[in-house]
Design a protein around this motif. Structure first.
Motif, PDB file in Angstrom:
ATOM      1  N   VAL A 137      90.420  27.666  28.557  1.00  0.00           N
ATOM      2  CA  VAL A 137      91.402  27.678  27.759  1.00  0.00           C
ATOM      3  C   VAL A 137      90.993  27.910  25.784  1.00  0.00           C
ATOM      4  N   PRO A 138      90.240  27.207  25.394  1.00  0.00           N
ATOM      5  CA  PRO A 138      89.833  26.922  24.111  1.00  0.00           C
ATOM      6  C   PRO A 138      88.762  28.376  24.319  1.00  0.00           C
ATOM      7  N   LEU A 139      88.174  28.841  25.130  1.00  0.00           N
ATOM      8  CA  LEU A 139      87.345  29.437  24.760  1.00  0.00           C
ATOM      9  C   LEU A 139      88.000  30.974  25.115  1.00  0.00           C
ATOM     10  N   ILE A 140      88.775  31.079  26.141  1.00  0.00           N
ATOM     11  CA  ILE A 140      89.562  32.516  25.713  1.00  0.00           C
ATOM     12  C   ILE A 140      90.250  32.613  24.353  1.00  0.00           C
ATOM     13  N   ILE A 141      90.738  31.174  23.552  1.00  0.00           N
ATOM     14  CA  ILE A 141      91.369  31.500  22.708  1.00  0.00           C
ATOM     15  C   ILE A 141      90.016  32.052  21.787  1.00  0.00           C
ATOM     16  N   LEU A 142      89.260  31.388  21.724  1.00  0.00           N
ATOM     17  CA  LEU A 142      88.246  31.961  20.752  1.00  0.00           C
ATOM     18  C   LEU A 142      88.008  32.880  20.358  1.00  0.00           C
ATOM     19  N   PHE A 143      87.414  33.218  22.245  1.00  0.00           N
ATOM     20  CA  PHE A 143      87.460  34.664  22.557  1.00  0.00           C
ATOM     21  C   PHE A 143      88.262  35.866  22.121  1.00  0.00           C
TER      22      PHE A 143
ATOM     23  N   GLY B 156      86.311  33.210  35.225  1.00  0.00           N
ATOM     24  CA  GLY B 156      87.477  32.620  34.625  1.00  0.00           C
ATOM     25  C   GLY B 156      87.884  33.345  33.088  1.00  0.00           C
ATOM     26  N   ILE B 157      86.679  33.488  32.456  1.00  0.00           N
ATOM     27  CA  ILE B 157      86.756  34.235  31.344  1.00  0.00           C
ATOM     28  C   ILE B 157      86.744  35.455  30.812  1.00  0.00           C
TER      29      ILE B 157
ATOM     30  N   THR C 194     100.905  30.369  28.408  1.00  0.00           N
ATOM     31  CA  THR C 194     100.697  30.684  29.230  1.00  0.00           C
ATOM     32  C   THR C 194      99.167  30.368  30.427  1.00  0.00           C
ATOM     33  N   GLN C 195      98.560  30.253  29.161  1.00  0.00           N
ATOM     34  CA  GLN C 195      97.164  30.304  29.728  1.00  0.00           C
ATOM     35  C   GLN C 195      96.678  28.863  30.705  1.00  0.00           C
TER      36      GLN C 195
END
Lengths: 303, 274, 425
Positions: free
Chosen positions: A86-92, A170-171, A226-227
């Protein structure tokens, strides 16, 4: 007095109108989702192989959960996965959302499409190529690491590395939708805010942190919720790496809760038990979501 | 000036580098659709096909009724997208801008729909459809996907970020809430609605398990299920599978390319609020 | 609280309506009326031959219409289960050996024995070991459509290059190991291995276990045979080929593959055990440079065994039209359909004497080996919860091949879990 009467009748009207406007979606969700969910919660009190007569066994299925090593492993793996992804996706999506929302970049529309392709890739094809990319002997990932003098890693067969592999995939699979939300959110920010900032001579970073980020918080909140929900239900990503019946050591190292639910419900046909697992998952996710809704008041800016 | 030039160059570099990484599996899928099964399965695999042959495409056109599956998928996707646009935007507006008793509880209860794996609701949904007499019909396939908690939540977040001023303005003009929603807020939410269209189309196009369970003949079968038939028990026709998937995804990519051009700066808003 | 009650009641109502529908579908229609039968199977490759057979069937029975649905293998059982719960299962469908006990033990399959008595259908026309697995308490509930057995496949080029004799009926495990060691060498593109010692159950270790005098599950389906010393010895032999003799690809190499047989078809291995269903892909990849031999014997028993499996046609016990259902099953298992199936050379038809077309489809291969395997076949092992123990057995065995656990530990762990499971029924 008449003013107050008008207001109450207005609120009444507002209430009726509100209910009418949410009615179609609510009825549909009730009939096709909520009632079936209720059914599966009730099912968790039964022993049922999907074909036999249902046998009421009270809370026995829930008792089993805590002695089921596979379920406990899957809980641990799912937590680790969600906390990493979740944090990695948000950062990306924040970084690349800023880049991909810039209209001054020529062909930016075409580039956005590239980031959308992972969700268009058939899972079977994704499984084939990821297994190739992550292969320990001839995979491109290890070849690349070789240039950096990093010794080859057993991405697919070492219990220590399968979960990281799953997280990478996943990312890769998860950013597409969120990127769309972020871009459309950035595009929704009124241009006059930036014009005002330009007059003040604010730097790009300043503008990002004082205008873009605060105004994106409603979108970010949506992405976070949602993530988290979808990470807790991760299935495809894990099965890309693990396949149907992986070695037990790898299963324990990377299986997710929903994989366990699927295995119990639709491979072993222990429907009652898999309902109990779903209910546990449901409670955990609901709890996390409710907490998020409480905490949002501290950081989400609504108009 | 110099600073912004390097800035742009770095942006290009990052966008292209990561974009290619994201796209590689998809590109490989297309390339593999031209390979023979033997070439596709060799160890180690190849990236570019030795010969570009259309055999897989021809075989797949013959082995499954591709065109009628296409048609069914399009019909279902259109129904679901229109329904979700109407139902979700209405509900989202009510939840975001109106006040009525029980709205918070109802909202959370509706969100719980997202928290249970789809697998768990298949059996009861099938029984409901059987009671409604909709097994093996396009309506049966489309119906559950016409309603969405995800879409409702997405749009609610968007409406929450729009100012309340229009509400008062509309009310003074004697509009009903629905009127305010339709005339003022709906036109402002174009970019959010476009995201919803993209999501719904994607979801509906790839939706697999429900259509598989509910349709029992070619009369209501959709593309995703048709293509899955190429995965046999003992043998998976990977090359044909890739060809099928490539053919199936092209329309969705076109839809994406078409719609995302409409992600434009919120012009309407900047004028009004100032 | 109120809301929960309402939801609960609605659920119950729906549940009950499902049950009700279950009971409702039992009414029978009279034979003269028009009837529609639902047919379900999973192999799209057989669609052409089945469709044309159905056209023939409908022409011969003008009052019967057949609607077919092909369902992908991976979701087939889920779909069959869902439709069964709703009382809406297809009238005629494919059944396989692992799932058969579960369906018969819940009385969901149409008993075919009464119909067979009054017809020309004769059980002796189908492989005995297969017929046995589709019989429950003396009654037949499904009739085989096709069967598959296991043989050894080898790469002739590699044998020629090493100047070695091809495998034949005289081989036992020791011959296999010696040859595999000789055939193992390093090449420019990586190691060439002698034998693919793989963790597939039906095409792999089951055959070794039973040939060595071991067993997988006892006849009364109460006891696991995984901890039988002879079973363990067989598995140890297979794993030793990898870890001691280094003449077989490592577990890691196999797990990293999408399908371990790709190692054989990509010319990385000289020999492998395969099921008859894999013949087409081997032929496409290697052409005439491969051939087939019988499985090697166990040196401890002097015997060879080949697991036999075959899917079958079954009817739904609660069908509205049992007569028509039987008619269709009979038609699809009769000589006529088997002849058409044989001509396609897709699979080995179950009907006696129909294998010739399949055997002759690839003249350069000694495909007769797969038919001869009927003489030493061993029924595919099942119980009412086959998929459950198959699943954890596969995982433990793969652990042993990967080296994360020893063979003995893995086999005992499987047996313990399996015995616990079997005791529940």
């Amino acid at each position: 007095m008449p003013a107050k009467a008008m207001r109450t009748s207005f609120i009444k009207k507002e209430g009726v109108q509100g209910w009418l406007m949410i009615l179609p979606n609510t009825l549909g969700l009730l009939l096709f989702y909520l009632i079936p969910i209720g059914w599966s919660i009730i099912l968790s009190l039964f022993k049922w192989n999907g074909l036999s007569k249902m046998k009421f066994i009270g809370f026995q299925n829930f008792g089993l959960l805590f002695s089921d090593a596979s379920f406990l492993y899957s809980l641990r793996n799912t937590f680790i996965y969600s906390i990493a992804v979740v944090p990695l996706i948000i950062l990306f999506v924040l970084c690349f959302g800023v880049l991909l929302a810039r209209d001054e970049i020529k062909g930016v529309a075409g580039f956005r499409t590239l980031y959308f392709l992972p969700v268009m890739t058939m899972p079977v094809a994704a499984a084939l190529i990821w297994k190739w990319l992550l292969n320990s002997r001839f995979g491109l990932v290890n070849k690349f690491l070789g240039y950096l003098s990093i010794p080859p890693i057993n991405w697919l067969t070492s219990p220590a590395y399968v979960l990281p592999s799953v997280i990478i995939i996943g990312i890769w699979l998860g950013v597409a939708y969120d990127l769309i939300i972020i871009i459309s959110g950035m595009k929704g920010i009124p241009g006059m805010y930036y014009e005002a900032a330009d007059i003040d001579g604010a730097s790009g970073f300043r503008k990002f942190f004082s205008i873009t980020l605060p105004l994106l918080t409603p979108s970010l909140f949506f992405i976070l919720i949602t993530q988290l929900i979808s990470c807790f239900q991760v299935f495809d990503t894990v099965s890309i790496i693990l396949g149907a019946d992986p070695p037990g050591s790898l299963w324990n190292a990377a299986c997710s809760v929903v994989m366990n639910i699927y295995q119990n419900g639709f491979v072993n046909f222990r429907m009652g038990y898999s309902s109990a697992q779903s209910f546990m998952l449901f409670c955990i996710v609901l709890l996390i979501t409710l907490v998020q809704f409480k905490v949002q008041k501290k950081w989400v800016n609504y108009a | 000036m110099h600073r912004s030039k390097t800035n742009i160059a770095v942006s290009y570099f990052l966008i292209i580098l990561f974009g290619l990484a994201m796209a590689t599996p998809f590109v490989w899928m297309i390339l593999s659709s031209f390979k023979t099964e033997v070439e596709l399965m060799q160890t180690p695999p190849s990236f570019l096909p030795r010969h570009y042959k259309l055999t897989n495409y021809l075989t797949i056109m013959q082995s499954i009724p591709f065109l009628s599956f296409y048609l069914h998928t399009i019909i279902i996707t259109v129904i679901r997208t229109l329904a979700q646009l109407a139902f979700c935007s209405m509900a989202a507006f009510a939840f975001a801008k109106m006040h009525f008793k029980g709205q918070n509880i109802v909202f959370i209860v509706l969100l719980t729909v997202l928290m249970v794996p789809v697998q768990m609701i298949l059996v009861p949904d099938y029984i409901i459809m059987r009671t409604l007499g909709l097994v093996d019909s396009l309506w049966g396939v489309a119906l559950p996907g016409m309603f969405s908690a995800f879409g409702m939540f997405l749009l609610r977040q968007f409406y929450m970020s729009l100012p309340n001023e229009f509400l008062d303005a509309g009310r003074i003009d004697g509009c009903s809430y629905f009127g305010v929603f339709r005339r003022l807020y709906l036109p402002l939410s174009k970019s959010a609605l476009i995201s919803l269209v993209i999501f719904t189309v994607m979801y509906s196009w790839n939706d697999f398990l429900w259509p598989l369970i509910i349709s029992s003949s070619d009369n209501s079968r959709v593309l995703s299920v048709g293509i899955a038939l190429l995965q046999g028990q003992n043998r998976v026709y990977y090359n044909e599978l890739m060809a099928g998937a490539t053919m199936a995804t092209i329309p969705v990519i076109l839809i994406f390319v078409f719609f995302q051009r409409y992600f434009v700066q919120g012009i309407a808003l900047s004028g009004i609020k100032g | 609280m109120k809301k929960f009650l309402v939801v609960g009641f609605l659920c119950l109502a729906i549940g009950l309506s499902g049950m009700y529908a279950n009971g409702q579908s039992e009414s029978t229609s009279d034979s003269g009326k028009k009837v529609t039968l639902q047919l379900m199977y999973w192999d799209n490759v057989q669609k052409k031959v089945i469709d044309s057979a159905l056209a023939e069937f409908e022409a011969a029975n003008p009052n019967i219409t057949v609607e077919t649905s092909v369902v992908p293998w991976a979701q087939y059982w889920q779909k069959l289960q869902t439709t069964t719960v709703a009382g809406n299962a297809p009238d005629v469908f494919w059944m396989n050996v692992p799932n058969f006990p579960k369906y018969t033990s819940n009385d969901l399959l149409l008993n075919l024995s009464p119909y067979m008595k009054n017809s020309t259908t004769d059980a002796s026309n189908y492989p005995a070991d297969l017929m046995k697995t589709y019989t429950s308490k003396g009654n037949v509930f499904a009739i085989p459509e096709q069967f598959d057995t296991i043989c050894l496949v080898y790469n002739k080029d590699m044998f020629d290059a090493a100047g070695m004799k091809y495998p034949d009926a005289s081989w036992d495990w020791n011959t296999l190991r010696d040859a595999a060691i000789k055939l193992t060498k390093s090449t420019a593109t990586g190691t060439q291995y002698g034998f693919l010692s793989a963790y597939g159950n039906q095409s792999g270790y089951y055959n070794f276990m039973v040939a060595n005098g071991g067993y997988i599950i006892s006849d009364d389906q109460k006891k696991s045979g995984f901890d039988d010393p002879k079973s363990i010895q067989a598995l140890q032999f297979m794993v030793d080929l990898i870890v001691k003799d280094h003449c077989a690809p490592t577990g890691q190499e196999m797990v990293e593959q999408n399908d371990y047989l790709d190692l054989f078809t990509s010319r990385k291995v000289a020999m492998a055990t395969i099921g008859s269903w894999s013949v087409p892909i081997v032929h496409e990849a290697l052409g005439d440079s491969a051939d087939i031999a019988p499985l090697p014997k166990s040196p401890n028993t002097g015997e060879r065994k080949s697991i036999i499996h075959g899917l079958s046609w079954a009817g739904y016990a609660k069908t509205k039209n049992p007569e028509a259902t039987w008619k269709l099953i009979q038609f699809l298992t009769d000589k006529g359909f088997n002849e058409s199936l044989a001509k396609t050379a897709i699979t080995i038809p179950a009907y006696k004497g129909m294998a010739a077309d399949w055997v002759n489809a690839i003249p350069s291969y000694n495909l007769q080996c797969f038919i001869d395997a009927l003489d030493y076949s061993w029924p595919y092992p099942v119980s009412s919860d086959t998929s459950q123990w198959e699943s954890f057995a596969t995982r433990e065995i793969k652990n042993a091949f990967l080296g994360t656990t020893t063979v003995t530990d893995a086999m005992h762990s499987i047996a313990d879990q399996m015995n616990k499971l079997l005791a529940q029924n």
